[in-house]
Write an enzyme that holds these catalytic residues in place. Structure first.
Site, PDB file in Angstrom:
ATOM      1  N   GLU A  35       9.283   8.502 -10.018  1.00 22.11           N
ATOM      2  CA  GLU A  35       8.751   8.783 -11.364  1.00 22.11           C
ATOM      3  C   GLU A  35       7.851   7.649 -11.849  1.00 22.11           C
ATOM      4  O   GLU A  35       7.071   7.836 -12.784  1.00 22.11           O
ATOM      5  CB  GLU A  35       9.923   9.062 -12.328  1.00 22.11           C
ATOM      6  CG  GLU A  35      10.518  10.437 -12.042  1.00 22.11           C
ATOM      7  CD  GLU A  35      11.988  10.603 -12.401  1.00 22.11           C
ATOM      8  OE1 GLU A  35      12.537   9.763 -13.126  1.00 22.11           O
ATOM      9  OE2 GLU A  35      12.596  11.588 -11.915  1.00 22.11           O
ATOM     10  N   GLY A  54      20.657  11.063 -10.255  1.00 22.13           N
ATOM     11  CA  GLY A  54      20.013  11.203 -11.554  1.00 22.13           C
ATOM     12  C   GLY A  54      20.823  12.098 -12.469  1.00 22.13           C
ATOM     13  O   GLY A  54      21.778  11.674 -13.121  1.00 22.13           O
ATOM     14  N   GLY A  55      20.463  13.384 -12.513  1.00 24.60           N
ATOM     15  CA  GLY A  55      21.070  14.343 -13.448  1.00 24.60           C
ATOM     16  C   GLY A  55      22.591  14.301 -13.476  1.00 24.60           C
ATOM     17  O   GLY A  55      23.190  14.290 -14.565  1.00 24.60           O
ATOM     18  N   ASN A  73      21.301   6.812 -12.098  1.00 23.57           N
ATOM     19  CA  ASN A  73      20.032   6.519 -12.767  1.00 23.57           C
ATOM     20  C   ASN A  73      19.954   7.408 -14.001  1.00 23.57           C
ATOM     21  O   ASN A  73      19.720   8.608 -13.887  1.00 23.57           O
ATOM     22  CB  ASN A  73      18.874   6.813 -11.801  1.00 23.57           C
ATOM     23  CG  ASN A  73      17.524   6.719 -12.487  1.00 23.57           C
ATOM     24  OD1 ASN A  73      17.414   6.162 -13.579  1.00 23.57           O
ATOM     25  ND2 ASN A  73      16.502   7.274 -11.845  1.00 23.57           N
ATOM     26  N   TRP A  74      20.168   6.803 -15.167  1.00 27.81           N
ATOM     27  CA  TRP A  74      20.223   7.601 -16.407  1.00 27.81           C
ATOM     28  C   TRP A  74      18.834   7.944 -16.926  1.00 27.81           C
ATOM     29  O   TRP A  74      18.713   8.643 -17.947  1.00 27.81           O
ATOM     30  CB  TRP A  74      21.014   6.843 -17.477  1.00 27.81           C
ATOM     31  CG  TRP A  74      22.467   6.630 -17.158  1.00 27.81           C
ATOM     32  CD1 TRP A  74      23.135   7.042 -16.028  1.00 27.81           C
ATOM     33  CD2 TRP A  74      23.441   5.953 -17.961  1.00 27.81           C
ATOM     34  NE1 TRP A  74      24.461   6.656 -16.077  1.00 27.81           N
ATOM     35  CE2 TRP A  74      24.679   5.981 -17.264  1.00 27.81           C
ATOM     36  CE3 TRP A  74      23.396   5.315 -19.199  1.00 27.81           C
ATOM     37  CZ2 TRP A  74      25.842   5.403 -17.774  1.00 27.81           C
ATOM     38  CZ3 TRP A  74      24.556   4.738 -19.708  1.00 27.81           C
ATOM     39  CH2 TRP A  74      25.762   4.792 -18.998  1.00 27.81           C
ATOM     40  N   LYS A  75      17.802   7.443 -16.275  1.00 30.71           N
ATOM     41  CA  LYS A  75      16.408   7.717 -16.675  1.00 30.71           C
ATOM     42  C   LYS A  75      16.235   7.447 -18.178  1.00 30.71           C
ATOM     43  O   LYS A  75      16.830   6.519 -18.707  1.00 30.71           O
ATOM     44  CB  LYS A  75      16.006   9.140 -16.297  1.00 30.71           C
ATOM     45  CG  LYS A  75      16.345   9.467 -14.844  1.00 30.71           C
ATOM     46  CD  LYS A  75      15.659  10.700 -14.354  1.00 30.71           C
ATOM     47  CE  LYS A  75      16.208  11.071 -12.980  1.00 30.71           C
ATOM     48  NZ  LYS A  75      15.297  11.876 -12.206  1.00 30.71           N
ATOM     49  N   SER A  96      19.008  15.415  -6.202  1.00 33.00           N
ATOM     50  CA  SER A  96      19.897  16.522  -6.551  1.00 33.00           C
ATOM     51  C   SER A  96      21.287  16.423  -5.925  1.00 33.00           C
ATOM     52  O   SER A  96      21.884  17.433  -5.547  1.00 33.00           O
ATOM     53  CB  SER A  96      19.235  17.863  -6.198  1.00 33.00           C
ATOM     54  OG  SER A  96      18.040  18.031  -6.947  1.00 33.00           O
ATOM     55  N   GLY A 128      15.539  16.009  -9.124  1.00 29.42           N
ATOM     56  CA  GLY A 128      15.594  16.794 -10.354  1.00 29.42           C
ATOM     57  C   GLY A 128      15.224  18.255 -10.167  1.00 29.42           C
ATOM     58  O   GLY A 128      14.994  18.968 -11.137  1.00 29.42           O
ATOM     59  N   GLU A 188      14.533   8.987  -1.284  1.00 23.89           N
ATOM     60  CA  GLU A 188      14.510  10.039  -2.289  1.00 23.89           C
ATOM     61  C   GLU A 188      13.305  10.936  -2.038  1.00 23.89           C
ATOM     62  O   GLU A 188      12.192  10.637  -2.519  1.00 23.89           O
ATOM     63  CB  GLU A 188      14.405   9.422  -3.684  1.00 23.89           C
ATOM     64  CG  GLU A 188      15.578   8.533  -4.037  1.00 23.89           C
ATOM     65  CD  GLU A 188      15.866   8.552  -5.536  1.00 23.89           C
ATOM     66  OE1 GLU A 188      17.010   8.870  -5.892  1.00 23.89           O
ATOM     67  OE2 GLU A 188      14.958   8.295  -6.337  1.00 23.89           O
ATOM     68  N   HIS A 203      10.855   3.821  -8.012  1.00 30.42           N
ATOM     69  CA  HIS A 203      11.285   5.215  -8.197  1.00 30.42           C
ATOM     70  C   HIS A 203      10.047   6.117  -8.238  1.00 30.42           C
ATOM     71  O   HIS A 203       9.011   5.739  -8.796  1.00 30.42           O
ATOM     72  CB  HIS A 203      12.087   5.347  -9.504  1.00 30.42           C
ATOM     73  CG  HIS A 203      12.804   6.658  -9.594  1.00 30.42           C
ATOM     74  ND1 HIS A 203      12.160   7.820  -9.951  1.00 30.42           N
ATOM     75  CD2 HIS A 203      14.092   6.994  -9.339  1.00 30.42           C
ATOM     76  CE1 HIS A 203      13.031   8.815  -9.922  1.00 30.42           C
ATOM     77  NE2 HIS A 203      14.209   8.337  -9.555  1.00 30.42           N
TER      78      HIS A 203
HETATM   79  C1  PEP Z   1      16.874  10.110  -9.314  1.00 26.92           C
HETATM   80  O1  PEP Z   1      16.472  10.087 -10.467  1.00 26.92           O
HETATM   81  O2  PEP Z   1      16.810   9.076  -8.622  1.00 26.92           O
HETATM   82  C2  PEP Z   1      17.439  11.343  -8.776  1.00 26.92           C
HETATM   83  C3  PEP Z   1      17.799  11.395  -7.526  1.00 26.92           C
HETATM   84  O3  PEP Z   1      17.556  12.392  -9.673  1.00 26.92           O
HETATM   85  P1  PEP Z   1      18.405  13.776  -9.428  1.00 26.92           P
HETATM   86  O4  PEP Z   1      19.753  13.362  -8.897  1.00 26.92           O
HETATM   87  O5  PEP Z   1      18.480  14.392 -10.778  1.00 26.92           O
HETATM   88  O6  PEP Z   1      17.629  14.579  -8.435  1.00 26.92           O
END
Ligand code: PEP
Length: 250
Positions: A96, A233-234, A9-11, A212, A172, A166, A94
């Site tokens: 966010e 994500g990251g 997920n490049w957000k 994470s 994050g 999640e 998600h």
């Molecule tokens: C996400 O955005 O779905 C996510 C899990 O982010 P991260 O891996 O950065 O925690």
């Protein structure tokens, strides 16, 4: 055996140039189909990322969609538009968007149904806040999110579903759920899903963990019997770390 899915997920990160380079590097690095791999760039880069991964094992997903097929919905994107742009997946719910933008469960339910009916695979996210976990409400929260978000799905829609667990406190933040915490929640989700959609559908359901995930913690989480992949994500913003997670899933 459920095949593992690793989705990035490049957000709201990347430029056109870095998105293209990242997609090409991921496509080069995924040399077989032992694991299902998808990247979910921002809307404007969907077409160029779809071109960049064309002919590879890497699929493209979007980070959101609207439930309507078309209409006066300024700023929104329909499931069919995502298909036309080359998407196979869409992320719905998600945190966010749920918590950051206040998207309600009934709205997410309409999105899941519309996206699946259009032919997209839906990565439906659920997860508890830190305060909810500390209050011992994790299962109650997840039960509600699943019941409300997935209410009334057709068997066809159920077959297109991936759940992403999640925990909001792990997204994050660098705090990752322990493998035992993830396994316990995934087993709970599968049990709840069986109540709604039957044991066979529950056994076939891929449940990915997100929060994470990094190359150095992925293998242990992905080894849990009910963890069928990761939403990243990251660590999906660098080809090396994303591919490290893909390798940990094999
Ligand atoms: C996400 O955005 O779905 C996510 C899990 O982010 P991260 O891996 O950065 O925690």
């Amino acid at each position: 055996m459920r095949k593992k899915l690793i989705a990035g997920n490049w957000k709201m990160y990347t430029t056109a140039a870095t998105a293209k380079a990242l997609a090409e590097a991921v496509a080069r690095g995924v040399t077989d189909n032992a694991v299902t791999v998808a990247v979910c760039p921002p809307f404007p880069w969907l077409g160029l990322v779809a071109d960049a991964v064309k002919g590879s094992q890497v699929a493209v997903g979007a980070q959101n969609c609207h439930y309507a097929a078309e209409g006066a919905y300024t700023g929104e994107v329909s499931p069919q538009m995502l298909l036309d742009a080359g998407c196979k997946y869409v992320i719905v719910g998600h945190s966010e968007r749920r918590h950051g933008l206040g998207e309600p469960d009934r709205f997410l339910n309409r999105k899941v149904k519309a996206a699946a009916a259009a032919g997209l695979k839906v990565i439906f996210c659920v997860g508890e806040l830190l305060a909810e976990r500390e209050a011992g409400e994790t299962e109650e929260v997840l039960w509600f999110q699943l019941a409300a978000g997935l209410n009334g799905l057709s068997p066809e829609a159920v077959s297109k579903l991936v759940i992403a667990y999640e925990p909001v406190w792990a997204i994050g933040t660098g705090k990752v759920a322990t493998p035992a915490q993830a396994q316990a929640v995934h087993a709970f989700i599968r049990k709840q899903f069986a109540v709604h959609y039957g044991e066979a559908a529950a056994q076939a359901l891929p449940i990915a963990y997100g929060g994470s995930v990094k190359p150095d913690n992925a293998a242990e989480i992905l080894r849990q019997p009910d963890v069928d992949g990761a939403l990243v994500g990251g660590a999906s913003l660098k080809a090396d770390s994303f591919l490290g997670i893909v390798r940990a899933a094999v």
